[in-house]
Enzyme design. Sequence first.
Site, mmCIF file in Angstrom:
data_model
loop_
_atom_site.group_PDB
_atom_site.id
_atom_site.type_symbol
_atom_site.label_atom_id
_atom_site.label_comp_id
_atom_site.label_asym_id
_atom_site.label_seq_id
_atom_site.Cartn_x
_atom_site.Cartn_y
_atom_site.Cartn_z
ATOM 1 N N GLU A 119 45.162 38.319 33.900
ATOM 2 C CA GLU A 119 43.709 38.299 34.129
ATOM 3 C C GLU A 119 42.948 37.895 32.860
ATOM 4 O O GLU A 119 41.766 38.214 32.711
ATOM 5 C CB GLU A 119 43.215 39.666 34.623
ATOM 6 N N HIS A 142 40.174 46.981 33.412
ATOM 7 C CA HIS A 142 40.427 46.773 34.846
ATOM 8 C C HIS A 142 41.516 47.724 35.317
ATOM 9 O O HIS A 142 42.525 47.898 34.629
ATOM 10 C CB HIS A 142 40.851 45.315 35.087
ATOM 11 N N HIS A 144 42.994 50.148 39.178
ATOM 12 C CA HIS A 144 43.057 50.242 40.646
ATOM 13 C C HIS A 144 42.865 51.683 41.114
ATOM 14 O O HIS A 144 43.773 52.262 41.710
ATOM 15 C CB HIS A 144 44.427 49.750 41.140
ATOM 16 N N GLU A 172 24.390 63.361 38.710
ATOM 17 C CA GLU A 172 24.459 62.590 37.464
ATOM 18 C C GLU A 172 24.972 61.154 37.621
ATOM 19 O O GLU A 172 25.106 60.428 36.639
ATOM 20 C CB GLU A 172 25.275 63.362 36.424
ATOM 21 N N HIS A 213 40.957 45.843 45.727
ATOM 22 C CA HIS A 213 41.795 45.580 44.568
ATOM 23 C C HIS A 213 41.521 46.598 43.450
ATOM 24 O O HIS A 213 42.427 47.260 42.975
ATOM 25 C CB HIS A 213 41.593 44.141 44.065
HETATM 26 O O1 2HA Z 1 47.923 42.722 35.938
HETATM 27 O O2 2HA Z 1 45.969 44.434 37.859
HETATM 28 O O3 2HA Z 1 44.785 42.230 38.633
HETATM 29 C C1 2HA Z 1 47.898 43.443 37.065
HETATM 30 C C2 2HA Z 1 46.575 43.406 37.700
HETATM 31 C C3 2HA Z 1 46.045 42.118 38.120
HETATM 32 ZN ZN ZN Z 2 44.458 44.410 39.283
#
Ligand code: 2HA
Ligand code: ZN
Length: 273
Positions: A119, A142, A144, A172, A213
């Site tokens: 990414e 980033h 999940h 809050e 995602h």
């Molecule tokens: O690299 O989360 O979006 C793993 C990820 C890609």
């Molecule tokens: Zn990801």
Amino acid sequence: MNKTILDCRTFQDYLEIIDNMYRLGWDERNGGNISVLLDQPDVDEYLCGGKNVIREIPLPLEVDPILVGKVFAITGTGRYFRNTKKHPEENTGVIRIKEDRKTAELLWGFSTGGKFTSEIFAHMMCHATRLKVNPKNHVIMHCHPQNILTYSSIHDLDEESFTKDLWRTMTEEVIVFPEGIGVLPWELCGTNKIGVDTAEKMKEYRCVIWTLHGIYGAGDDLDEAFGLIETVEKACMLYLMALPFEKKQVITDENLKEIAEGFHITPKAGYLK
Ligand code: 2HA
Ligand code: ZN
């Protein structure tokens, strides 16, 4: 003994947060990626001023000129957050953006021959965008998180109602993300397009949902980016927990206005009626 990046407080915090994120269940297998802009004093003290380039790695994009010479700690493609604190040199790296804007100079890490996250495009685009909005921004994160993904599967994706239903879960929430949340519909990850779309949202928002995602969060430092994501994740959890039940108390727009006044924040214009 020369100091290394492992002696740097920011890098130590980075490894700690990666470990925490794994424990929270947000970064299964090779899921998730983080990049942290390192300040020049840290580069001088812990990376010999950046004198030693181990190898060069081509970037899949020509990055914004604002990133030239910038040094980032960044997680590796295919690498597991679960292993990163224990084996940082294999699983993360430190790169500097070369003058040609198309090459990363590896200053430390990726010791088994790997490279930065798949990414990278989204990370570099988001850093450039956030630095223009806020020169103090250092972190793009980033992951999940479970409840964010579930919320994105059952809620409509209109940014106003997506945000307001989260503001209403806990007093809050609105204080932590008064500007609201950017939402992208499902898109293929790892592409230039999703990088461009995420960075476009980051002109306005520090946090952007990738439907089904995960989430991208930005912050001045690791605590801020992490704190933002955990607060959104908690709101999604609370929303989902209350979903089967009749609500007897709710946070109204009037209440949200009171919170805004009390905490001197400005919620996104037009969201409170
Ligand atoms: O690299 O989360 O979006 C793993 C990820 C890609
Ligand atoms: Zn990801």
